[in-house]
Design an enzyme around this catalytic site. Structure first.
Site, short mmCIF file in Angstrom:
data_model
loop_
_atom_site.label_atom_id
_atom_site.label_comp_id
_atom_site.label_asym_id
_atom_site.label_seq_id
_atom_site.Cartn_x
_atom_site.Cartn_y
_atom_site.Cartn_z
N LEU A 1 0.69 -2.60 5.52
CA LEU A 1 1.78 -2.49 4.56
C LEU A 1 1.46 -3.21 3.25
O LEU A 1 2.15 -3.01 2.25
CB LEU A 1 3.07 -3.08 5.14
CG LEU A 1 3.79 -2.28 6.21
CD1 LEU A 1 5.00 -3.04 6.71
CD2 LEU A 1 4.21 -0.92 5.69
N GLU A 2 0.43 -4.06 3.27
CA GLU A 2 0.13 -4.84 2.08
C GLU A 2 -1.14 -4.33 1.40
O GLU A 2 -1.11 -3.29 0.74
CB GLU A 2 0.07 -6.32 2.43
CG GLU A 2 1.42 -6.86 2.92
CD GLU A 2 1.44 -8.36 3.13
OE1 GLU A 2 1.05 -9.09 2.21
OE2 GLU A 2 1.83 -8.80 4.23
N MET A 3 -2.27 -4.99 1.60
CA MET A 3 -3.48 -4.60 0.88
C MET A 3 -4.29 -3.53 1.62
O MET A 3 -5.21 -2.94 1.06
CB MET A 3 -4.34 -5.83 0.59
CG MET A 3 -3.64 -6.83 -0.32
SD MET A 3 -4.59 -8.33 -0.63
CE MET A 3 -5.77 -7.72 -1.84
N HIS B 1 0.83 -1.20 0.00
CA HIS B 1 0.00 0.00 0.00
C HIS B 1 0.87 1.26 0.00
O HIS B 1 1.83 1.39 0.77
CB HIS B 1 -0.90 -0.02 1.25
CG HIS B 1 -1.85 1.13 1.33
ND1 HIS B 1 -2.95 1.24 0.51
CD2 HIS B 1 -1.87 2.23 2.14
CE1 HIS B 1 -3.61 2.33 0.80
NE2 HIS B 1 -2.98 2.96 1.78
#
Length: 381
Positions: A164-166, A122
């Site tokens: 930090l990801e989706m 993200h």
């Protein structure tokens, strides 16, 4: 009399040692034609004895051909569910930004990883671990480098909700998918009605991911009886893998992974890139620095390697394992640190020659099958 008794005992000890060494040499020495015939016989009982550590022997399972994929009773396979899962896998609308899909970090053209040392998430934030391949992920007992998920269904939660990801959550994901009219028929095909729920999203994604399986490799054909499939160098590499190089201690089973966690000395404890591994999930001090044993299948397609993606080439890893892997020494201020990580005792200096290292690498490359590109589906509108 005492001297005589001591001499007799010493002679007996020498005889035992010489006998043991002779047996060890005899059991490990075969000509290349013998190795080819034994390993290619299709009968693992005829294979030379593996060099196993005593701690490994009890639960040891030999390498070989992958068995048929099993699907859980509460999430059985269906073509419709697989196709729905594939759509969701490629759909960035599951993410908070609407820009990141599972396929963003798991690309079939990049070995079902992303080819990067660390993955972007993200707002282009970098994660701290390498994106593991999804090839053969359905054979794993637990997921992620630290084993925090017990199943593929449970695994879906973590990248989806990680900031930090989706950078999403269950409500956002379900809401976004529910608003797309085209998905209603897909959920009906897969589950019998049009209801969209996060449980169903998880089950569909997991079903698709269990179909991401390696094709037949040259190694598979060789051990099933086609002895022409490996060169002499590759046959030697296979033998070294199971004996002198000691790879078999962790990379066993047809998956070429023991599905366990080990400290390879790469935790960077107390330094800039520190990663405590499985400890961050379990809180157990014995898990400090332990990371999941990755599958070696498809290794030619899944670089870079290790949990931090620090190795771009196989030869560098082989050289480090040959040296016994790092064994960090305690600094003065760490003398009483109960969390100071210890490199696994399974890792030892190997003394492989250059010829043997080349042979080992050649064998590892035989574990790769023909690559297959997964074409992105047309997403429902």
């Amino acid at each position: 009399m005492k001297k005589l008794l001591t001499t007799i005992i010493l002679c007996m000890v020498i005889i035992v040692i010489v006998s043991f060494r002779s047996t060890a040499v005899q059991s490990s020495y075969y000509t290349l034609p013998e190795l080819r015939e034994r390993y290619g016989s299709g009968d693992t009982s005829r294979w030379p004895e593996a060099f196993l550590d005593s701690s490994v022997a009890a639960g040891f399972k030999e390498i070989g051909v992958l068995p048929e994929m099993k699907f859980p009773e509460d999430n059985p396979y269906s073509d419709a569910k697989k196709e729905l899962g594939k759509m969701l896998f490629f759909d960035p609308r599951l993410s908070g930004s609407g820009q990141i899909a599972c396929a963003s970090c798991h690309d079939s053209e990049l070995g079902w990883g992303d080819g990067r040392r660390l993955s972007y998430g993200h707002d282009r934030q970098l994660g701290k671990r390498n994106s593991m391949t999804l090839l053969n992920v359905g054979y794993a007992d637990s997921l992620f480098w630290d084993g925090r998920a017990a199943s593929l269904e449970e695994q879906v939660d973590f990248p989806l909700t990680d900031t930090l990801e989706m950078h999403s959550d269950h409500k956002i994901a379900v809401g976004n998918i529910r608003r797309i009219a085209g998905y209603r028929i897909e959920f009906f095909k897969a589950f019998g009605d049009t209801m969209v729920s996060f449980d169903r999203i998880r089950k569909a994604l997991a079903t698709f991911e269990r179909t991401i399986v390696s094709g037949t490799s040259r190694f598979d054909l060789f051990v099933q009886g086609d002895t022409s499939r490996l060169s002499d160098r590759e046959v030697l590499g296979l033998h070294l893998f199971r004996t002198k190089a000691r790879c078999i201690n962790c990379h066993n089973t047809p998956l070429f992974s023991d599905n366990k966690f080990h400290n390879t000395g790469l935790t960077y404890y107390g330094r800039k890139y520190e990663d405590l591994g499985r400890y961050e999930h379990t809180g157990k001090k014995e898990d400090v620095g332990r990371f999941r044993t990755v599958t070696l299948r498809e290794i030619a397609r899944t670089a870079p390697y290790m949990h931090n993606g620090i190795f771009p080439h196989l030869r560098g890893i082989i050289n480090l394992y040959n040296a016994g892997m790092p064994r960090p020494a305690r600094k003065p201020h760490q003398q009483n640190d109960s969390l100071f990580p210890e490199t696994s005792p399974l890792l030892k200096k190997l003394d492989l020659t250059d010829k043997e290292k080349i042979a080992l690498q050649a064998f590892l490359l035989t574990l790769t099958s023909r690559s297959r590109r997964e074409d992105p589906p047309l997403l429902p509108q």
